[in-house]
Every structure is written in structure tokens, then in C-alpha cells.
Design a protein around this motif. Sequence first.
Motif, PDB file in Angstrom:
ATOM      1  N   SER A  56       0.836  -1.212   0.000  1.00  0.00           N
ATOM      2  CA  SER A  56       0.000   0.000   0.000  1.00  0.00           C
ATOM      3  C   SER A  56       0.863   1.252   0.000  1.00  0.00           C
ATOM      4  N   ASN A  57       1.996   1.224   0.681  1.00  0.00           N
ATOM      5  CA  ASN A  57       2.899   2.384   0.596  1.00  0.00           C
ATOM      6  C   ASN A  57       3.391   2.574  -0.840  1.00  0.00           C
ATOM      7  N   ALA A  58       3.833   1.480  -1.452  1.00  0.00           N
ATOM      8  CA  ALA A  58       4.351   1.576  -2.825  1.00  0.00           C
ATOM      9  C   ALA A  58       3.276   2.176  -3.738  1.00  0.00           C
ATOM     10  N   ALA A  59       2.036   1.715  -3.567  1.00  0.00           N
ATOM     11  CA  ALA A  59       0.945   2.223  -4.407  1.00  0.00           C
ATOM     12  C   ALA A  59       0.670   3.692  -4.108  1.00  0.00           C
ATOM     13  N   LYS A  60       0.807   4.049  -2.839  1.00  0.00           N
ATOM     14  CA  LYS A  60       0.479   5.413  -2.417  1.00  0.00           C
ATOM     15  C   LYS A  60       1.481   6.433  -2.941  1.00  0.00           C
ATOM     16  N   PHE A  61       2.762   6.054  -2.971  1.00  0.00           N
ATOM     17  CA  PHE A  61       3.805   7.020  -3.322  1.00  0.00           C
ATOM     18  C   PHE A  61       4.262   6.912  -4.779  1.00  0.00           C
ATOM     19  N   ARG A 105       9.255  -3.314  -4.686  1.00  0.00           N
ATOM     20  CA  ARG A 105       9.945  -2.214  -5.357  1.00  0.00           C
ATOM     21  C   ARG A 105       8.920  -1.316  -6.051  1.00  0.00           C
ATOM     22  N   ASP A 106       9.165  -0.015  -6.016  1.00  0.00           N
ATOM     23  CA  ASP A 106       8.277   0.876  -6.769  1.00  0.00           C
ATOM     24  C   ASP A 106       9.088   1.905  -7.534  1.00  0.00           C
ATOM     25  N   THR A 107       8.405   2.597  -8.444  1.00  0.00           N
ATOM     26  CA  THR A 107       9.080   3.606  -9.265  1.00  0.00           C
ATOM     27  C   THR A 107       8.588   4.997  -8.861  1.00  0.00           C
ATOM     28  N   ARG A 167      14.782   6.842   9.773  1.00  0.00           N
ATOM     29  CA  ARG A 167      13.683   7.403  10.582  1.00  0.00           C
ATOM     30  C   ARG A 167      12.329   6.794  10.255  1.00  0.00           C
ATOM     31  N   ILE A 168      12.121   6.438   8.977  1.00  0.00           N
ATOM     32  CA  ILE A 168      10.772   6.021   8.578  1.00  0.00           C
ATOM     33  C   ILE A 168      10.298   4.748   9.274  1.00  0.00           C
ATOM     34  N   PHE A 169      11.242   3.991   9.874  1.00  0.00           N
ATOM     35  CA  PHE A 169      10.823   2.768  10.575  1.00  0.00           C
ATOM     36  C   PHE A 169      10.398   3.056  12.016  1.00  0.00           C
ATOM     37  N   THR A 187       6.462   8.411  12.344  1.00  0.00           N
ATOM     38  CA  THR A 187       7.462   9.212  11.635  1.00  0.00           C
ATOM     39  C   THR A 187       7.288   9.074  10.134  1.00  0.00           C
ATOM     40  N   GLN A 188       7.366  10.199   9.450  1.00  0.00           N
ATOM     41  CA  GLN A 188       7.253  10.197   7.999  1.00  0.00           C
ATOM     42  C   GLN A 188       8.483  10.870   7.405  1.00  0.00           C
ATOM     43  N   ALA A 189       8.778  10.548   6.150  1.00  0.00           N
ATOM     44  CA  ALA A 189      10.023  11.020   5.553  1.00  0.00           C
ATOM     45  C   ALA A 189      10.027  12.544   5.454  1.00  0.00           C
ATOM     46  N   ASP A 190       8.915  13.099   5.052  1.00  0.00           N
ATOM     47  CA  ASP A 190       8.859  14.530   4.798  1.00  0.00           C
ATOM     48  C   ASP A 190       7.434  14.939   5.113  1.00  0.00           C
ATOM     49  N   LEU A 209       5.399  16.662   2.288  1.00  0.00           N
ATOM     50  CA  LEU A 209       5.064  15.732   1.204  1.00  0.00           C
ATOM     51  C   LEU A 209       4.014  14.731   1.659  1.00  0.00           C
ATOM     52  N   THR A 210       4.258  14.188   2.857  1.00  0.00           N
ATOM     53  CA  THR A 210       3.405  13.104   3.299  1.00  0.00           C
ATOM     54  C   THR A 210       1.997  13.589   3.578  1.00  0.00           C
ATOM     55  N   ARG A 211       1.882  14.860   4.004  1.00  0.00           N
ATOM     56  CA  ARG A 211       0.545  15.379   4.235  1.00  0.00           C
ATOM     57  C   ARG A 211      -0.265  15.267   2.936  1.00  0.00           C
ATOM     58  N   GLY A 255      -1.616   9.373   5.605  1.00  0.00           N
ATOM     59  CA  GLY A 255      -0.926   8.299   6.346  1.00  0.00           C
ATOM     60  C   GLY A 255      -0.620   8.717   7.768  1.00  0.00           C
ATOM     61  N   THR A 256      -0.181   7.744   8.544  1.00  0.00           N
ATOM     62  CA  THR A 256       0.001   7.960   9.983  1.00  0.00           C
ATOM     63  C   THR A 256       1.438   7.775  10.424  1.00  0.00           C
ATOM     64  N   GLY A 257       2.237   7.121   9.608  1.00  0.00           N
ATOM     65  CA  GLY A 257       3.603   6.840  10.025  1.00  0.00           C
ATOM     66  C   GLY A 257       3.703   5.599  10.894  1.00  0.00           C
ATOM     67  N   LEU A 258       2.689   4.732  10.866  1.00  0.00           N
ATOM     68  CA  LEU A 258       2.725   3.529  11.715  1.00  0.00           C
ATOM     69  C   LEU A 258       3.075   2.258  10.949  1.00  0.00           C
ATOM     70  N   GLY A 259       2.759   2.239   9.656  1.00  0.00           N
ATOM     71  CA  GLY A 259       2.887   1.010   8.871  1.00  0.00           C
ATOM     72  C   GLY A 259       4.276   0.379   8.934  1.00  0.00           C
ATOM     73  N   LEU A 260       5.311   1.182   8.724  1.00  0.00           N
ATOM     74  CA  LEU A 260       6.662   0.612   8.692  1.00  0.00           C
ATOM     75  C   LEU A 260       7.159   0.234  10.083  1.00  0.00           C
ATOM     76  N   ALA A 261       6.692   0.957  11.106  1.00  0.00           N
ATOM     77  CA  ALA A 261       7.081   0.597  12.477  1.00  0.00           C
ATOM     78  C   ALA A 261       6.527  -0.796  12.796  1.00  0.00           C
TER      79      ALA A 261
HETATM   80  P1  ADP Z   1       2.466   6.099   6.463  1.00  0.00           P
HETATM   81  O1  ADP Z   1       2.665   5.612   5.069  1.00  0.00           O
HETATM   82  O2  ADP Z   1       1.145   5.747   7.037  1.00  0.00           O
HETATM   83  O3  ADP Z   1       2.833   7.536   6.653  1.00  0.00           O
HETATM   84  P2  ADP Z   1       4.634   4.285   7.124  1.00  0.00           P
HETATM   85  O4  ADP Z   1       5.247   3.967   8.441  1.00  0.00           O
HETATM   86  O5  ADP Z   1       4.091   3.168   6.330  1.00  0.00           O
HETATM   87  O6  ADP Z   1       3.489   5.324   7.418  1.00  0.00           O
HETATM   88  O7  ADP Z   1       5.694   5.075   6.269  1.00  0.00           O
HETATM   89  C1  ADP Z   1       6.458   6.106   6.878  1.00  0.00           C
HETATM   90  C2  ADP Z   1       6.952   7.075   5.830  1.00  0.00           C
HETATM   91  O8  ADP Z   1       7.941   6.463   5.005  1.00  0.00           O
HETATM   92  C3  ADP Z   1       5.893   7.569   4.861  1.00  0.00           C
HETATM   93  O9  ADP Z   1       5.134   8.619   5.427  1.00  0.00           O
HETATM   94  C4  ADP Z   1       6.753   8.047   3.695  1.00  0.00           C
HETATM   95  O10 ADP Z   1       7.320   9.296   3.998  1.00  0.00           O
HETATM   96  C5  ADP Z   1       7.877   7.007   3.696  1.00  0.00           C
HETATM   97  N1  ADP Z   1       7.605   5.897   2.764  1.00  0.00           N
HETATM   98  C6  ADP Z   1       7.195   4.645   3.058  1.00  0.00           C
HETATM   99  N2  ADP Z   1       7.107   3.869   1.965  1.00  0.00           N
HETATM  100  C7  ADP Z   1       7.465   4.657   0.934  1.00  0.00           C
HETATM  101  C8  ADP Z   1       7.586   4.425  -0.490  1.00  0.00           C
HETATM  102  N3  ADP Z   1       7.318   3.247  -1.034  1.00  0.00           N
HETATM  103  N4  ADP Z   1       8.016   5.476  -1.258  1.00  0.00           N
HETATM  104  C9  ADP Z   1       8.287   6.683  -0.687  1.00  0.00           C
HETATM  105  N5  ADP Z   1       8.199   6.946   0.629  1.00  0.00           N
HETATM  106  C10 ADP Z   1       7.788   5.957   1.433  1.00  0.00           C
END
Ligand code: ADP
Length: 222
Positions: A118-123, A145-147, A158-160, A164-167, A170-172, A176-182
Amino acid sequence: HELRTPLATIVGYSEMLQEAAQVENRTEDEADLRRIQGAGAHLLGLINQVLDLANVESGDLDVHIGEVYLGRMLADLRAICEPLIAQHGNQLEMQGEASGPVYTDEMKLRQILLNLLSNAAKFTRQGTVSLHYRVTSDWLEIEVRDTGIGIAPEAQSRIFEAFTQADSRLTRAYGGTGLGLAICRGFCERLDGQISVDSAPGKGATFRVRLPNERSDARLLA
Ligand code: ADP
């Protein structure tokens, strides 16, 4: 349960009322009920994430190792993810070989892959999301993998972390919540595996998951 049951009731009943409104041609009611159902389902997803994370952090996470047929699991995941993938004009590719089942925790593996897909699809916009897997007698290795937009080097560790979100700017825009990767990291570690990322801004992202295939004799004898 205290959190999930009442919400599941709200979602379930709004779904039922929505169907009734549709049959009776009450279009405005139907639209309102769809909003209630959508918001309820979203909240339910969030609550499930928070509960998963709470379990990860309290160390209170049961592991159930069993036979997992990857082909079947991935077909299921494809069906679930297809609307998300199509939403931004992306393609989904899945490739790999497994001669028999792998031995791991099916629910956790599903959740990990669902979060990554879902992250790959979202970004990613008008691009490709691909999943490759490889099974050996000791390990299961999966790459998503995504493009898409990619992740700056300084944000990659940090994203794990939870919430926490990368930016944030951008993420706004992407939500998203920043929980998926944790949760992914917590699950991988609980299964004695690892998760890592390889990415550059504008160049897409590759997430690698490596989990022990618990069938290996050494582990069974241990
Ligand atoms: P969420 O997606 O709900 O914000 P995640 O913990 O899944 O939370 O991801 C944290 C952050 O990592 C995302 O907000 C995004 O900034 C970055 N990220 C995760 N997956 C991708 C991806 N496939 N491409 C780009 N950025 C990603």
C-alpha cells in the motif's frame, strides 16, 4: 475488543443502511451513509494499527508459525491491493518461485506485505510496483519495489520509527500515519528477520524483507 467491537458495529450497520437506501433510491442518504462507513472503516484501520504497534512495543506479540502457501497468499493480496494500485495508474507485478510452503507467521507476513504494497501504491504515480520473492531452505526473501517519489537518504532510518514520515509536507499530501513501517519492523524482528530500504529521491524505493524459513532442520532441532 473494547475499541474494535463498537466501531465494527458502526461500519456494519452503516453498510446495511446504505444498501437499503440504494434499493429505495434515497441517493442523499446513501451518500451520507457511505461517508459514515468510509470514515468508520478508516478509523478501524487506524485502531488496528495502534493496537498492533502497542503489542509490538509491549513485547506481547504471539507468534504462530505454520505452513504458508505464498502463491495463494499473493493472489489474495493482489485482489486486495488492485484498487489501490489502479487508483494512481500503476501496474502490479509479482514474481517468484516456491516449490512448497514456507514456514512463518502467515498473519504477520500478510500484514507486512500489505503495508509495503500500500505504501508503494500510495507514493507512485503511473508507474510500477513489483514484488519478487525467493525461498531457500533457510530464508524467505521478499522485495517490494516501486518507481515512485523515493526517500531521501537522511530519512531512511527514521521512517521505521512509529509516527514518523520522511517529509511531513510531502506526506501530508499523500496521507498516512507513520505507523505502517514501524509495525513491519516490529513484526520482522519478532520473527527473527530484518527489513531494510534502498532508495533515492525520485528514483523509487525498494523494501527488502528477510525472514527465517522455520522449516530448516537446524531450527526444528534447536
Ligand atoms: P504512512 O505511510 O502511514 O505515513 P509508514 O510507516 O508506512 O506510514 O511510512 C512512513 C513514511 O515512510 C511515509 O510517510 C513516507 O514518507 C515514507 N515511505 C514509506 N514507503 C514509501 C515508499 N514506497 N516510497 C516513498 N516513501 C515511502
